[in-house]
Enzyme design. Structure first.
Site, PDB file in Angstrom:
ATOM      1  N   ASP A 131      39.039  82.113 -94.483  1.00  0.00           N
ATOM      2  CA  ASP A 131      38.202  82.015 -95.533  1.00  0.00           C
ATOM      3  C   ASP A 131      38.017  81.068 -96.661  1.00  0.00           C
ATOM      4  OD1 ASP A 131      36.952  84.171 -94.192  1.00  0.00           O
ATOM      5  OD2 ASP A 131      37.666  85.895 -95.230  1.00  0.00           O
ATOM      6  N   SER A 139      38.210  73.452 -86.711  1.00  0.00           N
ATOM      7  CA  SER A 139      39.198  72.575 -86.326  1.00  0.00           C
ATOM      8  C   SER A 139      38.545  71.588 -85.584  1.00  0.00           C
ATOM      9  CB  SER A 139      40.192  73.456 -85.381  1.00  0.00           C
ATOM     10  OG  SER A 139      40.698  74.636 -85.889  1.00  0.00           O
ATOM     11  N   HIS A 187      54.878  27.151 -66.122  1.00  0.00           N
ATOM     12  CA  HIS A 187      54.961  27.890 -65.016  1.00  0.00           C
ATOM     13  C   HIS A 187      56.759  27.990 -64.681  1.00  0.00           C
ATOM     14  CE1 HIS A 187      50.873  26.986 -63.325  1.00  0.00           C
ATOM     15  NE2 HIS A 187      51.255  25.886 -64.028  1.00  0.00           N
ATOM     16  N   SER A 317      78.937  43.189 -74.229  1.00  0.00           N
ATOM     17  CA  SER A 317      79.399  43.760 -72.705  1.00  0.00           C
ATOM     18  C   SER A 317      80.547  44.776 -73.094  1.00  0.00           C
ATOM     19  CB  SER A 317      79.584  42.853 -71.888  1.00  0.00           C
ATOM     20  OG  SER A 317      80.290  43.085 -70.467  1.00  0.00           O
ATOM     21  N   LYS A 323      80.754  38.216 -75.234  1.00  0.00           N
ATOM     22  CA  LYS A 323      79.261  38.092 -74.667  1.00  0.00           C
ATOM     23  C   LYS A 323      78.536  38.463 -75.696  1.00  0.00           C
ATOM     24  CE  LYS A 323      76.948  38.732 -70.076  1.00  0.00           C
ATOM     25  NZ  LYS A 323      75.452  38.904 -70.392  1.00  0.00           N
ATOM     26  N   VAL A 324      77.242  37.683 -75.970  1.00  0.00           N
ATOM     27  CA  VAL A 324      76.294  37.932 -76.833  1.00  0.00           C
ATOM     28  C   VAL A 324      74.705  38.003 -76.228  1.00  0.00           C
ATOM     29  CG1 VAL A 324      75.090  37.263 -78.859  1.00  0.00           C
ATOM     30  CG2 VAL A 324      77.460  36.878 -78.923  1.00  0.00           C
ATOM     31  N   ASN A 325      74.414  39.216 -76.214  1.00  0.00           N
ATOM     32  CA  ASN A 325      73.183  39.313 -75.543  1.00  0.00           C
ATOM     33  C   ASN A 325      71.928  39.553 -76.438  1.00  0.00           C
ATOM     34  OD1 ASN A 325      74.375  39.768 -73.137  1.00  0.00           O
ATOM     35  ND2 ASN A 325      74.772  42.039 -73.210  1.00  0.00           N
ATOM     36  N   GLU A 330      65.219  42.697 -76.046  1.00  0.00           N
ATOM     37  CA  GLU A 330      65.213  43.879 -75.116  1.00  0.00           C
ATOM     38  C   GLU A 330      64.330  44.933 -75.635  1.00  0.00           C
ATOM     39  OE1 GLU A 330      69.154  44.108 -73.633  1.00  0.00           O
ATOM     40  OE2 GLU A 330      69.411  42.412 -72.803  1.00  0.00           O
TER      41      GLU A 330
END
Length: 459
Positions: A131, A139, A187, A317, A323-325, A330
């Site tokens: 009320d 709603s 390409h 890794s 190793k550098v990713n 990603e």
């Protein structure tokens, strides 16, 4: 103190946790829709609080809501906006498609907290969730109104600033690398040269266009459904309620919200949200391209393209030392794929408006807010942890330019396409340089080759 208290609604009595402000209808929803882990986003809850405080102010002015009740409702809403009662909004996204139970969750929490405020003020008045808090509302018009408020604020306050910051970083890289000539690629094959700055300018321009498209989409989210109540006719609401509440919302937020011209459309159609999310999909597509370019160009360091160097933020890794990713790329590309899925969900859900109401509202706004949050956070992380520290590997870039056979394109205007192609094929088959092959054919001499095949003149 009892662990539970008894609350009542039109269906009867139900136990509600004693330390929670929600009431019977919220508790029934919580028990009846124990589905998944996805809860109504706080961004939507806060948008509802903005709406309810605005409605209370307007109802005091137009519809006889007492000053004491209106003031208590506003205070309760302000506390919600401060984050004091976040844990009192527990409902699942997977509930009634109109969002009725979340609207009632909001009404019940505001009413109970508002009554505490009234008691502290020694008032004899009592706030009722339907009320008073829900006065002049349904709603069916409050939920889409809250959707637009949440979407608008999310785009304006979170996404667009993050997009601007990323664009500015990219612009600085564009300017810094404007004179570095590199080999182009189409390409996935060698093409004619351009500068690294020119290549990066494509990224910057894409984000600028995304910025413009998202900003343009905001104007459609300014229309609010409030005032339509159950089916768009505005039953049980003052004729000026929708317009005045939209003005109050606009005044409080600082954004140019307005009452929708046609409430029948506002309740059953979500084309504005579909269109706005479409611009997020476009942004996701461009971010996917940029992130992929970064990880391709930084691939290596010795067996890939290696023209860019990315920051080493963490070990790449668990088995290969050193190793550098491209982890930021990603993360951003995974976010982009999620946005594509969200767009499909939103598009389908928005198509399900039957007669006077769309009943897929919760899933629409859940996915929209998730997209805004992921994109904003993803761009911020990509900017801070990748783009700011991105560097050109000039030595590798120059090596690729000198080894490219596509510099032969510069000979086309002088000796023709077929002779130029013959030179390129000879160099490739014999593993020689373009210069050596050109001189061997006799089509050009040393002076002509030096004059015509100059990468700096080809950009």
């Amino acid at each position: 103190m009892s662990e539970y208290r008894i609350e009542r609604d039109t269906l009867g009595e139900i136990n509600v946790p004693a330390d929670k402000y929600w009431g019977a209808q919220t508790q029934r929803s919580k028990e009846n829709f124990n589905i998944g882990i996805e809860k109504m986003p706080l961004e939507l809850i806060y948008a509802f609080a903005v709406l309810k405080r605005s409605a209370a102010i307007v109802n005091e002015r137009l519809s006889g809501l007492s000053k004491a009740k209106s003031s208590a409702i506003v205070k309760a809403c302000d506390e919600i906006l401060e984050g004091k009662w976040d844990t009192h909004f527990p409902l699942s996204v997977w509930q009634t498609g109109s969002g009725t139970q979340t609207n009632m969750n909001m009404n019940e929490v505001i009413a109970k907290r508002g009554n505490e405020i009234l008691e502290a003020e020694k008032s004899d008045e009592h706030i009722h969730p339907n009320d008073d808090v829900n006065m002049s509302q349904s709603s069916n018009d409050t939920f889409p109104t809250a959707m637009h408020i949440a979407a608008y604020k999310g785009l304006s306050e979170n996404l667009l600033p993050a997009l601007h910051d990323l664009k500015q970083t990219i612009k600085l890289k564009e300017e810094a690398y404007q004179s570095i000539v590199k080999i182009g690629r189409t390409h996935l094959q060698d093409a004619t040269p351009l500068t690294l700055g020119q290549e990066i300018s494509g990224w910057r321009c894409s984000l600028e266009k995304n910025q413009h498209m998202i900003s343009d989409a905001l104007k459609y989210l300014q229309d609010l459904a409030i005032g339509g109540t159950a089916v768009g006719t505005g039953i049980n609401a003052h004729k000026q309620f929708g317009e005045e509440t939209a003005k109050e919302i606009s005044s409080f937020t600082g954004y140019p919200f307005k009452s929708s011209d046609n409430k029948f459309q506002a309740l059953t159609s979500h084309s504005e949200t579909v269109q706005a999310h479409g611009t997020l999909k476009a942004l996701a597509a461009d971010l996917m391209k940029i992130a992929n370019d970064v990880r391709w160009l930084s691939s290596g360091p010795r067996s890939g393209i290696g023209e860019l160097s990315i920051p080493a933020n963490e070990p790449g890794s668990s088995i290969m030392p050193g190793k550098v990713n491209p982890t930021q790329s990603e993360a951003l590309t995974m976010i982009a794929s999620q946005i594509f899925g969200n767009d499909a969900t939103i598009g389908f859900a928005a198509s399900q408006g039957n007669f006077e109401l769309n009943v897929f509202k919760p899933v629409i706004i859940y996915n929209f807010i998730q997209s805004v949050t992921l994109l904003a956070d993803g761009m911020t992380s990509f900017n801070k942890n990748c783009m700011v520290g991105l560097e050109a590997n000039v030595e590798m870039i120059q090596e690729h330019v000198q080894n490219s056979l596509m510099l032969v394109t510069a000979l086309n205007p002088h000796i023709g396409y077929e002779k130029a192609a013959e030179i390129a094929k000879l160099a490739f088959n014999e593993g020689t340089t373009l210069r050596e092959a050109a001189l061997k054919t006799g089509y050009v001499n040393t002076a002509e080759f030096n004059q015509w095949v100059d990468p700096q003149k080809m950009v």
